[in-house]
Design an enzyme around this catalytic site. Sequence first.
Site, PDB file in Angstrom:
ATOM      1  NE  ARG A 157      -3.030   0.206   3.250  1.00  0.00           N
ATOM      2  CZ  ARG A 157      -2.445   0.757   4.332  1.00  0.00           C
ATOM      3  NH1 ARG A 157      -2.028   2.014   4.281  1.00  0.00           N
ATOM      4  NH2 ARG A 157      -2.293   0.076   5.442  1.00  0.00           N
ATOM      5  CE1 TYR A 204     -16.460   9.408 -17.193  1.00  0.00           C
ATOM      6  CE2 TYR A 204     -15.420   9.741 -15.054  1.00  0.00           C
ATOM      7  CZ  TYR A 204     -16.153   8.952 -15.922  1.00  0.00           C
ATOM      8  OH  TYR A 204     -16.587   7.715 -15.512  1.00  0.00           O
ATOM      9  CE  LYS A 249     -11.542   6.365 -19.720  1.00  0.00           C
ATOM     10  NZ  LYS A 249     -12.481   5.427 -19.170  1.00  0.00           N
TER      11      LYS A 249
HETATM   12  N1  PLP Z   1     -11.114  11.562 -16.928  1.00  0.00           N
HETATM   13  C1  PLP Z   1     -11.653  11.356 -18.141  1.00  0.00           C
HETATM   14  C2  PLP Z   1     -11.455  12.394 -19.201  1.00  0.00           C
HETATM   15  C3  PLP Z   1     -12.382  10.195 -18.418  1.00  0.00           C
HETATM   16  O1  PLP Z   1     -12.909  10.012 -19.641  1.00  0.00           O
HETATM   17  C4  PLP Z   1     -12.547   9.241 -17.383  1.00  0.00           C
HETATM   18  C5  PLP Z   1     -13.314   7.994 -17.602  1.00  0.00           C
HETATM   19  O2  PLP Z   1     -13.999   7.815 -18.585  1.00  0.00           O
HETATM   20  C6  PLP Z   1     -12.003   9.495 -16.122  1.00  0.00           C
HETATM   21  C7  PLP Z   1     -11.274  10.650 -15.935  1.00  0.00           C
HETATM   22  C8  PLP Z   1     -12.163   8.524 -14.976  1.00  0.00           C
HETATM   23  O3  PLP Z   1     -11.317   7.436 -15.145  1.00  0.00           O
HETATM   24  P1  PLP Z   1     -11.586   5.948 -14.573  1.00  0.00           P
HETATM   25  O4  PLP Z   1     -12.813   5.435 -15.251  1.00  0.00           O
HETATM   26  O5  PLP Z   1     -10.341   5.215 -14.906  1.00  0.00           O
HETATM   27  O6  PLP Z   1     -11.816   6.082 -13.117  1.00  0.00           O
END
Ligand code: PLP
Length: 383
Positions: A36, A89, A197
């Site tokens: 951790r 997001y 992503k």
């Molecule tokens: N930031 C953006 C631009 C995203 O598209 C996403 C998820 O789609 C996130 C943050 C959050 O990421 P996670 O789904 O890995 O928690």
Amino acid sequence: STFVFANAEDGKAFFELALGMREKGFEEKIGLIYSRINNPDLEILEDRLTLWDGADACAVFESGMAAISTMFLQLLRPGDLLLHSEPLYGGTDYFIKRVLTQFGIRSLGFKADSGYDEIEAILSKSGLSDRLAMIFVETPANPTNEIVDIRTCAEIAANQASSDRRVVLAVDNTFLGPLWQHPLEHGADLVLYSATKYIGGHSDLIAGVCLGSEELMERVRTLRSFMGTMAGPWTGWLLLRSLETLKLRMTCQMKNARYVADFLADHPKVERIYYLGHLTESDPQHELYRRQCLAPGAMISFDIVGGEAEAFRFLNALQLVKLAVSLGGTESLAEHPATMTHADVDPEDRTHMGISEKMIRLSVGVENPEDLVTDLDQALAAV
Ligand code: PLP
């Protein structure tokens, strides 16, 4: 999960450093204690990730939201103001508006394409300028692909800071990074990613990243240890594998996206396309794009002629492109932001941000681009 100390003195020394009980000695490093706190897979991965963004330090998390929320909770305090670009997001938007508010952290949004004066005006009208602690920017914005001017935000952060109050500029670089945009070079203090992503790239893991100066990252990493939001070693190992092909994948996806965008732009059932590679010199964002981005990436949104019914007919007719949220993987994905990724956003705000029922978001993968266009063509024909 745990690591054997060579002797008790080592165990004591490692804990002293991990808990900040004393300064590091010359060339002294925190040894491995417990996963951790630190783990070899994560340490190697973090060292490699710092190179792409030219950062001093990095921390890998179990999701993009874990990175974003841990960073917010470490750097914001009750009464503080968080200024952010819009749209964001959906998960980040929710966390800011419905979770941070429960801790007395206030927020204020500005449209992604705002200039210095517009952002300043919003800030001074709020009467909360003296509580500004952070500017959080997502650029390009998900799903409208508008670019936020990082340098302008850095100037505002610098001008609003005082001798006893720092204003941190944090940038979510998920859409273009780490290849096509480097926020630290434009004045950002922290860069964040959903590594689920492009960095992960195979839609087979969930992870997040935060990068920046040693001083800020030390603080972020400390809260990560205590909240337990770090990535597991298996995720770290998978991400190390993904880094081997990161440039190949992102380059191929970027080229494929241009081919797809050119096709969509000419299609009679496409009303409007949101794609960075189609900005012309007369577009107000063109100059900013040239200054801040190295390539248009592989995210395309478009408005279909019609509304939700037409969008759904198109999505349901796709055969090669998969109907799924997320992005950045080797396979192409399509989704409907208004009812899926951004369904949580207040409907009035959604309209204001330009996320309508006719909008479709595409993440372009590494398939043969002819196959992608053939699939999009037959799905549009079904509308
Ligand atoms: N930031 C953006 C631009 C995203 O598209 C996403 C998820 O789609 C996130 C943050 C959050 O990421 P996670 O789904 O890995 O928690």
